[in-house]
Design a protein around this motif. Sequence first.
Motif, PDB file in Angstrom:
ATOM      1  N   THR A   2       0.839  -1.132  -0.104  1.00  0.00           N
ATOM      2  CA  THR A   2       0.090   0.070   0.153  1.00  0.00           C
ATOM      3  C   THR A   2       0.903   1.033   0.035  1.00  0.00           C
ATOM      4  O   THR A   2       2.101   1.326   0.654  1.00  0.00           O
ATOM      5  N   LYS A  34       0.453   7.154 -10.864  1.00  0.00           N
ATOM      6  CA  LYS A  34       0.649   5.722 -10.168  1.00  0.00           C
ATOM      7  C   LYS A  34       1.954   5.521  -9.883  1.00  0.00           C
ATOM      8  O   LYS A  34       2.480   4.834  -9.004  1.00  0.00           O
ATOM      9  N   SER A 144      -0.560  -2.731 -15.108  1.00  0.00           N
ATOM     10  CA  SER A 144      -2.217  -3.378 -14.719  1.00  0.00           C
ATOM     11  C   SER A 144      -1.997  -4.346 -13.408  1.00  0.00           C
ATOM     12  O   SER A 144      -3.161  -4.582 -13.097  1.00  0.00           O
ATOM     13  N   LEU A 145      -0.923  -4.529 -13.254  1.00  0.00           N
ATOM     14  CA  LEU A 145      -1.013  -5.598 -12.030  1.00  0.00           C
ATOM     15  C   LEU A 145      -1.606  -5.080 -10.668  1.00  0.00           C
ATOM     16  O   LEU A 145      -1.316  -3.776 -10.439  1.00  0.00           O
ATOM     17  N   PRO A 146      -2.227  -5.800  -9.954  1.00  0.00           N
ATOM     18  CA  PRO A 146      -2.834  -5.368  -8.718  1.00  0.00           C
ATOM     19  C   PRO A 146      -1.909  -5.317  -7.460  1.00  0.00           C
ATOM     20  O   PRO A 146      -1.814  -6.099  -6.698  1.00  0.00           O
ATOM     21  N   ALA A 148      -1.398  -3.733  -4.696  1.00  0.00           N
ATOM     22  CA  ALA A 148      -1.544  -3.641  -3.566  1.00  0.00           C
ATOM     23  C   ALA A 148      -2.238  -5.018  -2.888  1.00  0.00           C
ATOM     24  O   ALA A 148      -2.021  -5.374  -1.772  1.00  0.00           O
ATOM     25  N   SER A 149      -2.522  -5.959  -3.981  1.00  0.00           N
ATOM     26  CA  SER A 149      -3.198  -7.175  -3.485  1.00  0.00           C
ATOM     27  C   SER A 149      -2.223  -8.443  -3.560  1.00  0.00           C
ATOM     28  O   SER A 149      -2.578  -9.361  -3.455  1.00  0.00           O
TER      29      SER A 149
END
Length: 174
Positions: A2, A34, A144-146, A148-149
């Motif tokens: 995060t 970002k 495009s990778l998530p 934070a998860s």
Amino acid sequence: MTRDRPYNVLFLCTGNSARSIMGEAIINRIGAGKFNGYSAGSMPKGEVHPLAINLLNKLNYDTGALRSKSWEEFTAAGAPELDFVFTVCDNAANEVCPIWPGQPMTAHWGLPDPAEAQGDEAQRALAFADTYRMLNNRIGIFASLPLASLDELSLQNRLNDIGRLKASAVPERA
């Protein structure tokens, strides 16, 4: 992972005149807000290759701030804390890299050097366009990778997988 700030991404190549410069420009466009993109070289040529500037200008990138620089700038006091470091040439991947403050995640995304392309100007320009396409696609997948998860191991595996994509296997991005 995060964040309260954009992720800082450094693209490394030996000469910092073409591939890493394009990587910096692409991540700053695709990941605006970002990601903050940077580039550097272990033995910078001191100038950005004219065909790289030409291509980026044709694609409406702002090239005014792009410059060939040493990776030592990113180890000095006051340098941005790096989150990711990607080598985009095989020479840089095999060199002993500096110790990066903050221990960023690293991956090798080797690509052919368009500056070594032979032929007339059109053939050499095509080599730059092909390298741009491959970088644009890889960076698009990365952006495009998530983030934070994903846990650290999963993220590292994804980064490595992106670097292993063959030129013909990289999907075209819109």
